[in-house]
Motif scaffolding. Structure first.
Motif, PDB file in Angstrom:
ATOM      1  N   VAL A   1       0.853  -1.186   0.000  1.00 30.30           N
ATOM      2  CA  VAL A   1       0.000   0.000   0.000  1.00 30.30           C
ATOM      3  C   VAL A   1       0.894   1.243   0.000  1.00 30.30           C
ATOM      4  CG1 VAL A   1      -1.543   1.364   1.452  1.00 30.30           C
ATOM      5  CG2 VAL A   1      -1.987  -1.082   1.112  1.00 30.30           C
ATOM      6  N   GLY A   2       0.628   2.168  -0.901  1.00 29.06           N
ATOM      7  CA  GLY A   2       1.414   3.381  -0.998  1.00 29.06           C
ATOM      8  C   GLY A   2       2.483   3.348  -2.073  1.00 29.06           C
ATOM      9  N   TRP A   3       2.632   2.192  -2.762  1.00 30.95           N
ATOM     10  CA  TRP A   3       3.662   2.082  -3.801  1.00 30.95           C
ATOM     11  C   TRP A   3       3.397   3.052  -4.947  1.00 30.95           C
ATOM     12  CZ3 TRP A   3       3.464   0.737  -8.992  1.00 30.95           C
ATOM     13  CH2 TRP A   3       4.685   0.486  -9.608  1.00 30.95           C
ATOM     14  N   CYS A   4       2.154   3.153  -5.377  1.00 32.28           N
ATOM     15  CA  CYS A   4       1.837   4.053  -6.491  1.00 32.28           C
ATOM     16  C   CYS A   4       2.164   5.495  -6.131  1.00 32.28           C
ATOM     17  CB  CYS A   4       0.362   3.920  -6.879  1.00 32.28           C
ATOM     18  SG  CYS A   4      -0.005   2.450  -7.881  1.00 32.28           S
ATOM     19  N   GLN A   5       1.819   5.897  -4.934  1.00 31.39           N
ATOM     20  CA  GLN A   5       2.117   7.264  -4.509  1.00 31.39           C
ATOM     21  C   GLN A   5       3.618   7.502  -4.457  1.00 31.39           C
ATOM     22  OE1 GLN A   5       0.778   8.196  -0.564  1.00 31.39           O
ATOM     23  NE2 GLN A   5       1.464  10.318  -0.654  1.00 31.39           N
ATOM     24  N   LEU A   6       4.361   6.517  -3.960  1.00 30.28           N
ATOM     25  CA  LEU A   6       5.812   6.652  -3.831  1.00 30.28           C
ATOM     26  C   LEU A   6       6.494   6.767  -5.186  1.00 30.28           C
ATOM     27  CD1 LEU A   6       8.401   6.576  -2.087  1.00 30.28           C
ATOM     28  CD2 LEU A   6       8.298   4.075  -2.230  1.00 30.28           C
ATOM     29  N   THR A   7       6.042   5.982  -6.146  1.00 22.90           N
ATOM     30  CA  THR A   7       6.724   5.919  -7.443  1.00 22.90           C
ATOM     31  C   THR A   7       6.120   6.851  -8.491  1.00 22.90           C
ATOM     32  OG1 THR A   7       5.315   4.069  -8.173  1.00 22.90           O
ATOM     33  CG2 THR A   7       7.371   3.511  -7.032  1.00 22.90           C
ATOM     34  N   GLY A   8       4.966   7.435  -8.191  1.00 24.98           N
ATOM     35  CA  GLY A   8       4.322   8.302  -9.169  1.00 24.98           C
ATOM     36  C   GLY A   8       3.472   7.561 -10.181  1.00 24.98           C
ATOM     37  N   TYR A   9       3.141   6.295  -9.894  1.00 21.73           N
ATOM     38  CA  TYR A   9       2.288   5.509 -10.785  1.00 21.73           C
ATOM     39  C   TYR A   9       0.830   5.785 -10.418  1.00 21.73           C
ATOM     40  CZ  TYR A   9       1.691   1.638 -14.086  1.00 21.73           C
ATOM     41  OH  TYR A   9       1.399   0.882 -15.198  1.00 21.73           O
ATOM     42  N   GLN A  10      -0.053   5.590 -11.377  1.00 18.16           N
ATOM     43  CA  GLN A  10      -1.470   5.862 -11.147  1.00 18.16           C
ATOM     44  C   GLN A  10      -2.163   4.649 -10.548  1.00 18.16           C
ATOM     45  OE1 GLN A  10      -3.609   8.116 -14.175  1.00 18.16           O
ATOM     46  NE2 GLN A  10      -5.277   6.658 -14.023  1.00 18.16           N
ATOM     47  N   LEU A  11      -2.800   4.834  -9.413  1.00 20.29           N
ATOM     48  CA  LEU A  11      -3.521   3.758  -8.735  1.00 20.29           C
ATOM     49  C   LEU A  11      -4.976   3.741  -9.181  1.00 20.29           C
ATOM     50  CD1 LEU A  11      -3.597   1.556  -6.492  1.00 20.29           C
ATOM     51  CD2 LEU A  11      -4.251   3.388  -4.901  1.00 20.29           C
TER      52      LEU A  11
END
Length: 628
Positions: A547-557
């Motif tokens: 949880v939070g990987w998309c936010q960390l990497t700038g990917y769209q969740l």
């Protein structure tokens, strides 16, 4: 440590493989009836045909090849797109190079190559329009609110060894103190205060400012790997002011003494935490690198593709022959679907020769050492043979484990596998798994672990029994001892939340839940969607993230489907669910003795009972050979 405290008040080619032509696939037995559909040949054991029209894309094709028992749609993607009322957007999303914005935008199941011709017509008419369209950002979803309002738990970062900080997360847990920006402040400059972790969900932490005790009114979520999160003492060394929040600034007269008392013996982040985060987000794959990747229109072969972009270790690969760069494929850099240039030739895998005779300027072959290494195997003794039966996850319907056959044995432990009853006559939907792959299983695996086994399409003798099927097809089961029996201590539990790639449309990373655990096999459910879209995934899959990987990497969740989509989806799938409930679930009480007698023909193997849905993991193997 507290020198930064400030008591101020706040008044304010592959060319290497390009000369190699495709290998010919051995024809299927002539005893099987053949059905032709839009130039594509299919075979079915019972020879039944009949035509159907997809209610989504309008494609006309063989009814038996259509999705689900209702046969309303030609694929999972059309079913989803129809239920979400997004026909036009779904087609355009496939043409764009960036992740689409809705969960319903998914690729069609690839073995039905005839459907690609239908989409080609859309591409020809909508290509220019698609180029001018941009994905609309998904607004409104918050992991923190989602977890708080439902009391969910998230899989810890340590479950994801391939993710940033997955191997060096350390002792970060509830109670750890950090220095963060103070948002309860009206000073004109950016100031900080100390907060403690109240709850951890993947990379995300629920923080509470020191001094609030049991008051949760100003608790807030943030990504612990974010640039504004620092270990205690950072403000002192950086000359930044520590200012208590306005709500409690008059609670104590001596804030420095308060902090000394509260923080004595407390844990904080390592001083080099931000450096470790930065290092763990450096990826060896670079744009313009050339690789060999599975051909998404013919799973039996590979093609040359070029790395177009890298986001969080996920690669957007554009097939080398795509002039407008719309023919792409997404995967993680550790995916078993990508290989170095020359891999196909080295193991005897089919390869599509490129029309490009030389590398384009700036393109270069990715070094072989960058790719995930497979375990070495000894094929000198007893080994897999063509025609052997097994059970395998269908890569074109990842919710199903199917009856399958080894169609060809390649070098270095690789196998070409086909799903019984639904193979194209030219073998274009065979797929490649390594012998150590966690996606293939011995005969009887589903029965032992109470998983529904999908029988061959058109097979009329139900309930399906392996013993009868092996006898009828005059075939043998692949030996149990040849399969991968390792079960890592993965740490997953049923109910844990995570972010997972929808492998039927690998551009999408979605809010997901672990709903079953069978040894190392996880059943991934996409929140807000029907169970029929669930996918079986290995616990070490590089397509699962905290949880939070998309936010960390700038990917769209991709958030859970909204209520309107759920209602539409539920309405359109009632008949599906009814039909599904009538499908054979298997004799779950078949004993190990019966399996030994019927399947192993004298070899003394005993099967361990499958892990329950509440068992997280274990070091035990699926099967144990008894000592003489």
């Amino acid at each position: 440590m507290f020198d930064g405290y400030d008591s101020c008040s706040e008044d304010t080619s592959s060319s290497s493989s390009s000369d190699e032509s495709e290998e010919e696939v051995a024809p299927l037995p002539s005893s099987l009836p053949i059905i032709k559909n839009n130039g594509q040949v299919y075979t079915y054991p019972d020879g039944k045909s009949g035509m159907a029209t997809c209610e989504m894309c309008g494609m006309v094709g063989v009814r038996d090849a259509f999705y689900s028992k209702t046969k309303r749609f030609c694929s999972v993607s059309c079913s989803r797109s129809y239920s979400s009322n997004s026909k036009k957007a779904s087609i355009l999303a496939r043409l764009q190079g960036k992740p689409p914005t809705k969960k319903s935008k998914v690729l069609q199941k690839q073995p039905l190559v005839a459907k690609l011709a239908a989409y080609a017509q859309y591409q020809a008419t909508l290509q220019n329009q698609a180029k001018t369209k941009a994905a609309v950002p998904v607004e409104g979803f918050s992991w923190g609110n989602y977890i708080n309002s439902n009391s969910f738990t998230a899989a810890p970062v340590t479950c994801f060894k391939h993710a940033p900080m997955g191997t060096c997360w350390g002792d970060i847990a509830e109670g750890v103190r950090v220095e963060v920006p103070n948002t309860d402040c009206s000073l004109p400059t950016k100031v900080f205060w100390i907060a403690g972790i109240v709850k951890l969900a993947g990379y995300n932490a629920l923080l509470r400012y020191e001094g609030f005790e049991n008051d949760s009114s100003l608790d807030f979520w943030c990504n612990i790997c974010g640039s504004d999160i620092h270990p205690v003492g950072w403000c002192a060394t950086s000359g930044k002011p520590l200012v208590p929040p306005r709500t409690i600034q008059h609670k104590y007269t001596n804030w420095k003494a308060f902090l000394v008392k509260r923080l004595t013996g407390a844990k904080t982040l390592p001083p080099d935490f931000s450096q470790k985060v930065s290092e763990s987000m450096q990826y060896p794959f670079k744009t313009s690198m050339r690789v060999e990747v599975v051909d998404k229109t013919h799973l039996c072969r590979t093609r040359v593709a070029v790395v177009e972009s890298v986001i969080g270790g996920r690669l957007r690969l554009v097939y080398e022959e795509s002039e407008d760069k719309t023919d792409d494929f997404w995967c993680h850099m550790y995916s078993p679907l990508i290989h170095h240039i020359g891999w196909s030739r080295s193991i005897g895998h089919r390869f599509k020769r490129s029309d490009i005779t030389k590398k384009q300027d700036g393109h270069f072959d990715a070094p072989p050492h960058l790719f995930m290494k497979v375990k070495e195997v000894d094929a000198a003794g007893e080994w897999f043979k063509e025609g052997m039966k097994l059970e395998a996850i269908d890569p074109l319907n990842l919710s199903a484990i199917c009856v399958a056959t080894i169609r060809k044995v390649l070098a270095d432990g690789y196998l070409m596998i086909g799903i019984d009853g639904s193979e194209a006559a030219d073998g274009s939907d065979w797929f490649c798994y390594h012998a150590t792959s966690p996606s293939i299983f011995p005969v009887g695996f589903c029965e032992i672990n109470m998983i529904e086994l999908t029988p061959p399409r058109g097979y009329a003798k139900l309930p399906f029994k392996w013993f009868d099927y092996l006898r009828e097809t005059d075939s043998i089961a692949a030996p149990v001892k040849l399969f991968n029996k390792e079960v890592p201590n993965h740490g997953f539990h049923v109910g844990m939340k995570l972010e997972a790639v929808d492998l039927m449309e690998p551009r999408l990373v979605c809010v997901a839940t672990v709903t079953r655990i069978i040894h190392r096999l996880l059943r991934i459910h996409f929140d807000g969607w029907e169970d029929e879209y669930d996918q079986w995934v290995d616990c070490e899959s590089p397509d699962l993230y905290p949880v939070g990987w998309c936010q960390l990497t700038g990917y769209q969740l991709q958030p859970p489907a909204p209520q309107s989509s759920r209602d539409s989806q539920s309405s359109s799938s009632k008949q599906k669910k009814k039909a599904k409930s009538q499908q054979y679930k298997g004799h779950k009480k078949m004993t190990s003795l019966q399996l030994k007698e019927e399947l192993l023909d004298g070899e003394e193997y005993s099967f361990l009972q499958g892990a329950s849905d509440h068992e997280s993991n274990g070091s035990a193997s699926y099967y144990i050979k008894q000592e003489p």
